[in-house]
Write a protein that holds these residues in place. Sequence first.
Motif, PDB file in Angstrom:
ATOM      1  N   ILE A  70       6.754   1.594  -0.226  1.00 51.37           N
ATOM      2  CA  ILE A  70       6.840   0.186   0.151  1.00 51.37           C
ATOM      3  C   ILE A  70       8.284  -0.298   0.187  1.00 51.37           C
ATOM      4  CG2 ILE A  70       6.187  -2.157  -0.510  1.00 51.37           C
ATOM      5  CD1 ILE A  70       3.657  -0.984  -1.775  1.00 51.37           C
ATOM      6  N   LEU A  71       9.044  -0.003  -0.856  1.00 54.11           N
ATOM      7  CA  LEU A  71      10.428  -0.489  -0.943  1.00 54.11           C
ATOM      8  C   LEU A  71      11.319   0.055   0.170  1.00 54.11           C
ATOM      9  CD1 LEU A  71      12.315  -2.262  -2.589  1.00 54.11           C
ATOM     10  CD2 LEU A  71      12.817  -0.296  -4.055  1.00 54.11           C
ATOM     11  N   PRO A  72      11.302   1.362   0.469  1.00 57.11           N
ATOM     12  CA  PRO A  72      12.161   1.857   1.554  1.00 57.11           C
ATOM     13  C   PRO A  72      11.814   1.272   2.922  1.00 57.11           C
ATOM     14  CG  PRO A  72      11.448   3.670   0.153  1.00 57.11           C
ATOM     15  CD  PRO A  72      10.644   2.474  -0.253  1.00 57.11           C
ATOM     16  N   ILE A  73      10.536   0.969   3.147  1.00 54.41           N
ATOM     17  CA  ILE A  73      10.123   0.460   4.450  1.00 54.41           C
ATOM     18  C   ILE A  73      10.459  -1.030   4.594  1.00 54.41           C
ATOM     19  CG2 ILE A  73       8.127  -0.022   5.915  1.00 54.41           C
ATOM     20  CD1 ILE A  73       6.863   2.530   4.873  1.00 54.41           C
ATOM     21  N   SER A  74      10.306  -1.780   3.508  1.00 47.81           N
ATOM     22  CA  SER A  74      10.453  -3.236   3.595  1.00 47.81           C
ATOM     23  C   SER A  74      11.776  -3.740   3.021  1.00 47.81           C
ATOM     24  CB  SER A  74       9.287  -3.913   2.869  1.00 47.81           C
ATOM     25  OG  SER A  74       9.228  -3.501   1.512  1.00 47.81           O
ATOM     26  N   TRP A  75      12.774  -2.879   2.899  1.00 48.61           N
ATOM     27  CA  TRP A  75      14.018  -3.283   2.239  1.00 48.61           C
ATOM     28  C   TRP A  75      14.749  -4.383   3.011  1.00 48.61           C
ATOM     29  CZ3 TRP A  75      18.864  -3.077   4.390  1.00 48.61           C
ATOM     30  CH2 TRP A  75      19.011  -2.305   5.544  1.00 48.61           C
ATOM     31  N   ILE A 127      12.934 -24.227  -6.324  1.00 46.62           N
ATOM     32  CA  ILE A 127      13.084 -24.588  -4.922  1.00 46.62           C
ATOM     33  C   ILE A 127      13.263 -23.357  -4.029  1.00 46.62           C
ATOM     34  CG2 ILE A 127      14.562 -25.778  -3.260  1.00 46.62           C
ATOM     35  CD1 ILE A 127      12.887 -27.667  -4.922  1.00 46.62           C
ATOM     36  N   ALA A 128      14.033 -22.374  -4.486  1.00 43.48           N
ATOM     37  CA  ALA A 128      14.459 -21.281  -3.609  1.00 43.48           C
ATOM     38  C   ALA A 128      13.590 -20.032  -3.679  1.00 43.48           C
ATOM     39  CB  ALA A 128      15.905 -20.900  -3.941  1.00 43.48           C
ATOM     40  N   ALA A 129      12.932 -19.772  -4.799  1.00 49.35           N
ATOM     41  CA  ALA A 129      12.164 -18.538  -4.952  1.00 49.35           C
ATOM     42  C   ALA A 129      11.093 -18.343  -3.876  1.00 49.35           C
ATOM     43  CB  ALA A 129      11.534 -18.483  -6.343  1.00 49.35           C
ATOM     44  N   PRO A 130      10.386 -19.395  -3.446  1.00 51.17           N
ATOM     45  CA  PRO A 130       9.370 -19.183  -2.402  1.00 51.17           C
ATOM     46  C   PRO A 130       9.908 -18.554  -1.125  1.00 51.17           C
ATOM     47  CG  PRO A 130       9.043 -21.313  -3.436  1.00 51.17           C
ATOM     48  CD  PRO A 130      10.339 -20.769  -3.967  1.00 51.17           C
ATOM     49  N   LEU A 131      11.176 -18.790  -0.800  1.00 46.13           N
ATOM     50  CA  LEU A 131      11.753 -18.191   0.400  1.00 46.13           C
ATOM     51  C   LEU A 131      11.762 -16.674   0.291  1.00 46.13           C
ATOM     52  CD1 LEU A 131      14.794 -20.578   1.013  1.00 46.13           C
ATOM     53  CD2 LEU A 131      12.554 -20.622   2.127  1.00 46.13           C
ATOM     54  N   TYR A 132      12.118 -16.171  -0.891  1.00 42.47           N
ATOM     55  CA  TYR A 132      12.105 -14.720  -1.093  1.00 42.47           C
ATOM     56  C   TYR A 132      10.684 -14.174  -1.088  1.00 42.47           C
ATOM     57  CZ  TYR A 132      12.043 -10.241  -3.409  1.00 42.47           C
ATOM     58  OH  TYR A 132      11.793  -8.923  -3.700  1.00 42.47           O
ATOM     59  N   ILE A 133       9.788 -14.850  -1.775  1.00 43.72           N
ATOM     60  CA  ILE A 133       8.415 -14.365  -1.879  1.00 43.72           C
ATOM     61  C   ILE A 133       7.775 -14.240  -0.501  1.00 43.72           C
ATOM     62  CG2 ILE A 133       6.105 -14.912  -2.757  1.00 43.72           C
ATOM     63  CD1 ILE A 133       7.507 -16.258  -5.155  1.00 43.72           C
ATOM     64  N   LYS A 134       7.954 -15.248   0.338  1.00 41.96           N
ATOM     65  CA  LYS A 134       7.356 -15.210   1.672  1.00 41.96           C
ATOM     66  C   LYS A 134       7.988 -14.126   2.531  1.00 41.96           C
ATOM     67  CE  LYS A 134       4.577 -17.585   2.691  1.00 41.96           C
ATOM     68  NZ  LYS A 134       3.118 -17.590   2.488  1.00 41.96           N
ATOM     69  N   ALA A 135       9.313 -13.968   2.440  1.00 43.00           N
ATOM     70  CA  ALA A 135       9.996 -12.936   3.217  1.00 43.00           C
ATOM     71  C   ALA A 135       9.555 -11.543   2.776  1.00 43.00           C
ATOM     72  CB  ALA A 135      11.512 -13.081   3.075  1.00 43.00           C
ATOM     73  N   ALA A 136       9.481 -11.323   1.457  1.00 49.25           N
ATOM     74  CA  ALA A 136       9.034 -10.026   0.948  1.00 49.25           C
ATOM     75  C   ALA A 136       7.590  -9.757   1.333  1.00 49.25           C
ATOM     76  CB  ALA A 136       9.196  -9.979  -0.570  1.00 49.25           C
ATOM     77  N   ALA A 137       6.744 -10.781   1.275  1.00 53.82           N
ATOM     78  CA  ALA A 137       5.338 -10.621   1.638  1.00 53.82           C
ATOM     79  C   ALA A 137       5.200 -10.229   3.108  1.00 53.82           C
ATOM     80  CB  ALA A 137       4.570 -11.911   1.356  1.00 53.82           C
ATOM     81  N   ILE A 138       6.004 -10.817   3.968  1.00 45.08           N
ATOM     82  CA  ILE A 138       5.973 -10.450   5.392  1.00 45.08           C
ATOM     83  C   ILE A 138       6.387  -8.991   5.567  1.00 45.08           C
ATOM     84  CG2 ILE A 138       7.087 -10.856   7.618  1.00 45.08           C
ATOM     85  CD1 ILE A 138       7.230 -13.824   6.862  1.00 45.08           C
TER      86      ILE A 138
END
Length: 264
Positions: free
Chosen positions: A183-188, A144-155
């Motif tokens: 990528i990680l430092p910019i999108s943290w 249920i919850a993982a898609p929230l992270y995936i979409k936020a990280a993708a943005i």
Amino acid sequence: MPKSGFLHPKAGGWQILALPLILFILLPILAIFFELSSFDFFASLQQRQALEAIRLSMVTSLTTVAITLIFGTPVAYLLIFQKSRFSHVLDTLIDLPTILPPAVAGIALLIVFGRQGLAGQIFNVFGISIPFTSAAVVMAQTFIAAPLYIKAAAIGFSNIEGELLKSAALDGADSWQMFRYLILPISWTAILSGSIMTWARALGEFGATIIFAGNLPGRTQTMPLAIYIGFEVDMKVALTLSAILILISFLVLVSIKFALRKST
């Protein structure tokens, strides 16, 4: 500051029209705290059922976040940096659990991982039964919850300039080095906000959990499930756990807004 030339209409009657919905949201939340005395709050926290529900919720939700970070980040990476004709299909698939009724998610998990399920029969060979265990709680929360992270990280990943990645590639950086140092430092902030949202959603998961994991005290009974039982058995426990979840949700929203504001 208002942009020059932009006409801002006066609030006027809009404030009156907005008031009913604001009160409709605010009053039920405040009512929980008005109904619950400090004595009842701390007395409920001393009950074994409440403590076990809080402990289990924290352990399973944090486990869900860890699993989502490890396996969800590559999915977000593929959505943004590995475009293919199946990207739209994958993107829709990731969104699906967020709009499915939780009860449907619970039934789906039970069909696949139940004792007679597609994957459950394989696990049975090794003497492993997943339904009605703490592992089932984590699986329901992750679904249920993982898609929230995936979409936020993708943005967050999508906001990275392509020229930066091209420059890094020309300098000889491989995909892992680009992710770690660029990528990680910019999108943290996006990763952090997605993780917090995932944790909060996992903490409040109810429908899929009760169907796939059951409601066994000390084993699968999370805080939302304890609230459900407490409503019938001990209203004070239900109110206490509800108040805790409201406070956590409020802190989560404040943290996300602070992180997003700091990044702008």
